[in-house]
Design an enzyme around this catalytic site. Structure first.
Site, PDB file in Angstrom:
ATOM      1  N   HIS A   1      -8.027  -5.431   0.185  1.00 45.84           N
ATOM      2  CA  HIS A   1      -6.858  -4.700   0.542  1.00 45.84           C
ATOM      3  C   HIS A   1      -5.843  -5.599   1.534  1.00 45.84           C
ATOM      4  CE1 HIS A   1      -4.438  -1.335   0.122  1.00 45.84           C
ATOM      5  NE2 HIS A   1      -4.163  -0.977   1.369  1.00 45.84           N
TER       6      HIS A   1
ATOM      7  N   ASP B   1     -10.064  -5.021  -4.017  1.00 49.83           N
ATOM      8  CA  ASP B   1      -9.397  -3.978  -3.193  1.00 49.83           C
ATOM      9  C   ASP B   1     -10.348  -2.618  -3.095  1.00 49.83           C
ATOM     10  OD1 ASP B   1      -7.817  -2.007  -1.744  1.00 49.83           O
ATOM     11  OD2 ASP B   1      -6.094  -3.120  -2.612  1.00 49.83           O
TER      12      ASP B   1
ATOM     13  N   SER C   1       0.747  -1.126  -0.101  1.00 55.61           N
ATOM     14  CA  SER C   1       0.252   0.064  -0.226  1.00 55.61           C
ATOM     15  C   SER C   1       0.701   1.088  -0.177  1.00 55.61           C
ATOM     16  CB  SER C   1      -0.928  -0.021   1.099  1.00 55.61           C
ATOM     17  OG  SER C   1      -1.993   0.834   1.146  1.00 55.61           O
TER      18      SER C   1
END
Length: 222
Positions: free
Chosen positions: A202, A171, A117
């Site tokens: 995610h 996600d 991320s």
């Protein structure tokens, strides 16, 4: 963002290789330590893992609350509006950590960056815009997990770096399309780039970690 990053270290005390793994927004340096066994990497590879800790800063999209973050995010859009100086500081620190490992005797071709991320945005910035950074020390491979390219890159020369991207089909934090766009850029700029998608949100999943382990073992065997 003035002090050098601190890191947690696990793995071999006499390493032949090093993996530097950056966590996501709001997490800590220890976030991915429990994931390491799922990589199923042989002890004979003598890998040292470095897990840097992001600075604690106010994050605008989270109401200004202070939390570990590699950079401030001002707006979601969905393309992120960020504070470039924060990201560039984090990328410079990643190059510093990498240079330190090379100074300690680990060859650059035995170093791999992993980022999830926000951490993934840092490893992509540090690689795709490496010409912007002093003491630039690139790894053999960059693994970008559930992430995106936060700043455009303007390099014209091909990089001697392989890229591996992993993204969840569902996600809802970093849209699938943003991850695919980052992959397309690394495919254009890198030596080789691989795209991998998984039926998840995610996060990371066991299958992904196992495939990451196979990729890492192949990289280090070259």
């Amino acid at each position: 963002m003035q002090d050098s990053l601190k890191s947690l270290t696990i793995g071999s005390s006499k390493p032949d290789a090093c993996i530097i793994w950056l966590h996501g927004l709001g997490a800590g340096a220890d976030d991915f330590i429990p994931a390491v066994p799922y990589l199923r990497l042989a002890e004979t590879l003598n890998i040292k893992f470095l897990f840097p800790q992001a600075p604690t800063i106010p994050v605008t999209i989270n109401g200004g609350w202070e939390m570990p973050a590699w950079y401030d995010i001002l707006k979601m859009l969905p393309e992120r509006e960020i504070v470039p100086a924060h990201l560039q500081y984090s990328a410079q620190e990643l190059h510093r950590l990498t240079h330190e490992q090379i100074t300690l005797g680990i060859p650059a071709d035995k170093i791999i960056w992993i980022g999830f991320s926000q951490g993934g945005a840092v490893v992509l910035e540090a690689a795709l815009n490496s010409q912007r950074y002093s003491n630039c020390s690139l790894p053999s491979a960059v693994m970008a997990l559930s992430t995106y390219q936060a700043l455009p890159s303007d390099a014209v020369n091909k990089l001697s770096v392989d890229f591996w991207h992993g993204h969840g089909l569902y996600d809802d934090v970093v849209p699938f399309a943003m991850g695919k766009k980052a992959y397309e850029k690394s495919a254009d700029q890198g030596r080789k780039s691989t795209w991998n998608s998984y039926p998840m949100g995610h996060e990371v999943c066991v299958k992904q970690l196992e495939e990451m382990g196979g990729y890492i073992a192949n990289c280090l065997a070259r």
